[in-house]
Scaffold this active site. Structure first.
Site, PDB file in Angstrom:
ATOM      1  N   SER A 126       2.455  -0.522  -8.604  1.00 20.25           N
ATOM      2  CA  SER A 126       3.605  -1.419  -8.683  1.00 20.25           C
ATOM      3  C   SER A 126       4.395  -1.419  -7.385  1.00 20.25           C
ATOM      4  CB  SER A 126       4.492  -0.938  -9.832  1.00 20.25           C
ATOM      5  OG  SER A 126       5.802  -1.422  -9.686  1.00 20.25           O
ATOM      6  N   THR A 128       7.301  -1.077  -7.226  1.00 18.73           N
ATOM      7  CA  THR A 128       8.406  -0.113  -7.343  1.00 18.73           C
ATOM      8  C   THR A 128       8.120   1.145  -6.522  1.00 18.73           C
ATOM      9  OG1 THR A 128       7.354   0.545  -9.415  1.00 18.73           O
ATOM     10  CG2 THR A 128       9.360  -0.752  -9.596  1.00 18.73           C
ATOM     11  N   TYR A 151      10.223   5.169 -13.920  1.00 18.40           N
ATOM     12  CA  TYR A 151       8.997   4.347 -13.947  1.00 18.40           C
ATOM     13  C   TYR A 151       8.406   4.278 -12.543  1.00 18.40           C
ATOM     14  CZ  TYR A 151       6.115   0.247 -13.493  1.00 18.40           C
ATOM     15  OH  TYR A 151       5.087  -0.597 -13.182  1.00 18.40           O
ATOM     16  N   LYS A 155       4.661   5.777 -10.849  1.00 19.92           N
ATOM     17  CA  LYS A 155       3.678   5.025 -10.054  1.00 19.92           C
ATOM     18  C   LYS A 155       3.468   5.697  -8.700  1.00 19.92           C
ATOM     19  CE  LYS A 155       2.648   1.940 -13.087  1.00 19.92           C
ATOM     20  NZ  LYS A 155       1.326   1.972 -13.753  1.00 19.92           N
ATOM     21  N   ARG A 296      22.037  -3.556 -13.491  1.00 20.63           N
ATOM     22  CA  ARG A 296      21.209  -2.688 -14.344  1.00 20.63           C
ATOM     23  C   ARG A 296      20.783  -1.469 -13.539  1.00 20.63           C
ATOM     24  NH1 ARG A 296      15.532  -4.941 -16.677  1.00 20.63           N
ATOM     25  NH2 ARG A 296      14.971  -4.775 -14.472  1.00 20.63           N
TER      26      ARG A 296
HETATM   27  C1  WQD Z   1      13.607  -8.578 -12.606  1.00 22.88           C
HETATM   28  C2  WQD Z   1      15.022  -8.960 -12.212  1.00 22.88           C
HETATM   29  C3  WQD Z   1      16.724  -7.659 -13.299  1.00 22.88           C
HETATM   30  C4  WQD Z   1      16.158  -9.095 -17.357  1.00 22.88           C
HETATM   31  C5  WQD Z   1       9.067  -5.322 -12.899  1.00 22.88           C
HETATM   32  C6  WQD Z   1       8.245  -4.713 -13.985  1.00 22.88           C
HETATM   33  C7  WQD Z   1       7.612  -3.438 -13.537  1.00 22.88           C
HETATM   34  C8  WQD Z   1       6.998  -3.603 -12.199  1.00 22.88           C
HETATM   35  C9  WQD Z   1       8.011  -4.109 -11.202  1.00 22.88           C
HETATM   36  C10 WQD Z   1       4.673  -4.157 -12.309  1.00 22.88           C
HETATM   37  C11 WQD Z   1      15.928  -7.732 -12.020  1.00 22.88           C
HETATM   38  C12 WQD Z   1      16.823  -9.131 -13.688  1.00 22.88           C
HETATM   39  C13 WQD Z   1      15.993  -8.917 -16.001  1.00 22.88           C
HETATM   40  C14 WQD Z   1      17.366  -9.682 -17.838  1.00 22.88           C
HETATM   41  C15 WQD Z   1      18.146  -9.885 -15.594  1.00 22.88           C
HETATM   42  N1  WQD Z   1       5.928  -4.523 -12.227  1.00 22.88           N
HETATM   43  N2  WQD Z   1      16.978  -9.314 -15.140  1.00 22.88           N
HETATM   44  N3  WQD Z   1      18.315 -10.059 -16.935  1.00 22.88           N
HETATM   45  O1  WQD Z   1      12.727  -4.618 -12.887  1.00 22.88           O
HETATM   46  O2  WQD Z   1      11.655  -6.105 -11.153  1.00 22.88           O
HETATM   47  O3  WQD Z   1      10.267  -4.625 -12.730  1.00 22.88           O
HETATM   48  O4  WQD Z   1       8.432  -5.379 -11.690  1.00 22.88           O
HETATM   49  O5  WQD Z   1       4.274  -3.049 -12.426  1.00 22.88           O
HETATM   50  O6  WQD Z   1       6.624  -3.110 -14.490  1.00 22.88           O
HETATM   51  O7  WQD Z   1       9.080  -4.425 -15.073  1.00 22.88           O
HETATM   52  O8  WQD Z   1      11.381  -6.675 -13.522  1.00 22.88           O
HETATM   53  O9  WQD Z   1      11.762  -8.575 -14.998  1.00 22.88           O
HETATM   54  O10 WQD Z   1      12.809  -6.325 -15.597  1.00 22.88           O
HETATM   55  O11 WQD Z   1      13.705  -7.635 -13.672  1.00 22.88           O
HETATM   56  O12 WQD Z   1      19.036 -10.219 -14.802  1.00 22.88           O
HETATM   57  O13 WQD Z   1      17.580  -9.855 -19.079  1.00 22.88           O
HETATM   58  O14 WQD Z   1      15.604  -9.711 -13.283  1.00 22.88           O
HETATM   59  O15 WQD Z   1      18.014  -7.102 -13.095  1.00 22.88           O
HETATM   60  O16 WQD Z   1      16.806  -7.992 -10.936  1.00 22.88           O
HETATM   61  P1  WQD Z   1      11.613  -5.477 -12.492  1.00 22.88           P
HETATM   62  P2  WQD Z   1      12.409  -7.305 -14.559  1.00 22.88           P
END
Ligand code: WQD
Length: 351
Positions: A126, A128, A151, A155, A296
């Site tokens: 990822s 991340t 998380y 990774k 968050r």
């Molecule tokens: C994206 C953005 C939130 C929900 C993901 C996967 C993880 C990894 C990395 C593959 C953030 C914002 C979200 C909401 C919001 N991928 N958001 N309101 O955290 O980038 O992680 O990519 O391995 O597995 O989870 O993804 O979609 O949770 O968040 O504002 O209700 O959307 O703050 O900026 P993230 P996400």
């Protein structure tokens, strides 16, 4: 036909990868304990491809059960390992659950890889692993910063474990660093199936649009970005699925240059959360009900990929753009509701 073992095969990226592997002539078996998935996506694969996929309902944290799968399938040519917990926010609340599940399962799998002499191993990693990068876009040589969530640490540690293991076992490994997987297969027969309330942005958007979520929250608009919301790189799940097939072929064709190689799988463009919402509204013609809320914990501020290495070495060419992502995700959500209405008679008031 070469047999590939896909762990987490009932999941979102796993199921789209299995479909692509089948369409490219591979034989596939799945291992998935369905703790966060169901066999519905395997049924969808069968409807699309006509192929019935065998799933071993096994928890990879149980070594004996995992070992038995390899004894029963001595012809496994390679493994693609997806099975893991993957919600950034949840990992901040339950770190030990994430470390135990994601690392014990990996180590059990690698013990079997060692014992049964499996030659190829592709790991679902990822973006991340980069933490909050100083410079974007990130390349595979961007030095990893401290992860922003447990998380992300699972990774980072997973990559290190695999890298060290490849040095001693000579197994050939590929680490695929996904950016933000989203969208659904154009048939709307497979897609993202959050078991409970979705954590990821795009399924939250589509559930808000369909009325399952009354109002969504944008987690912060006070970041140092062009509109204050976080920047992400959304990549279509079908493009991701195909990248795994290309990665297995790359290893089978002995094209790997070292024993353990990482590849960024992102679209190569970064958009903000608010821009993603606008893109969805434009494509679906549905106005989203959202409010701006607090940041968050665990969120990276801004990240997107330099994907040249995957393009040049794997021959990966992403086919789907942001509009395709939003449209296929929306079509899938509407299909889910139509099926739900069919089976339960429950009606959701569209927003
Ligand atoms: C994206 C953005 C939130 C929900 C993901 C996967 C993880 C990894 C990395 C593959 C953030 C914002 C979200 C909401 C919001 N991928 N958001 N309101 O955290 O980038 O992680 O990519 O391995 O597995 O989870 O993804 O979609 O949770 O968040 O504002 O209700 O959307 O703050 O900026 P993230 P996400």
């Amino acid at each position: 036909m070469k047999k590939i073992l896909v762990t987490g095969g009932c999941g979102y990226i796993g199921s789209h990868t299995i479909l692509d592997l089948i369409e490219n002539g591979f034989d596939v078996i799945s291992v998935d304990n369905n703790s966060r998935s169901s066999t519905r996506l395997l049924e969808g694969i069968e409807k699309i491809s006509g192929k019935k996929i065998k799933n071993y309902k096994v928890d990879l944290c149980n070594f004996d059960d995992t070992h038995a799968i390899f004894q029963e399938n001595p012809d496994i040519a390679g493994i693609i390992h997806f099975a893991a917990f993957k919600a950034v926010g949840e990992s901040v609340e339950k770190p030990l659950m994430y470390f135990e599940n994601n690392l014990v399962s990996l180590i059990n799998l690698l013990k079997c890889v060692d014992e049964f002499g499996i030659s190829y191993f592709v790991f679902s990693s990822s973006c991340t692993v980069y933490g909050n990068p100083d410079q974007i876009p990130v390349t595979e040589n961007t030095p990893p910063k401290p992860a922003e969530s447990p998380y992300g640490y699972t990774k980072q540690m997973g990559e290190q474990i695999i890298n060290e293991f490849s040095k001693s076992s000579k197994i050939k490994c590929i680490l695929l660093r996904y950016f933000n997987p989203a969208g659904a297969h154009p048939s709307s027969l497979i897609g993202e199936l959050p078991i409970d309330k979705p954590q990821n942005l795009v399924p939250v958007i589509t559930q808000t649009a369909i009325g399952k979520i009354p109002q969504m929250v944008v987690f912060g608009n006070d970041y140092a970005t062009r509109d204050g919301s976080c920047v992400r790189d959304f990549v279509h799940v079908c493009d991701l699925g195909h990248a795994h097939t290309l990665a297995i072929k790359y290893l089978l064709d002995q094209k790997n240059q070292t024993l353990c190689e990482a590849f960024n799988l992102g679209s190569g463009s970064g958009i903000t959360v608010l821009e993603a919402i606008k893109a969805f509204e434009d494509v679906s013609r549905v106005k989203l009900n959202y409010v701006i809320g607090p940041r968050r914990p665990g969120d990276v501020i801004a990240i997107y990929a330099n994907n040249d290495k995957a393009r040049n070495l794997l021959g990966w060419e992403p086919k789907y753009n942001l509009n395709d992502i939003m449209l296929t995700a929306w079509n899938w959500e509407q299909k889910l509701i139509a099926d739900e209405k069919l089976f339960t008679g429950k009606n959701f008031q569209m927003n």
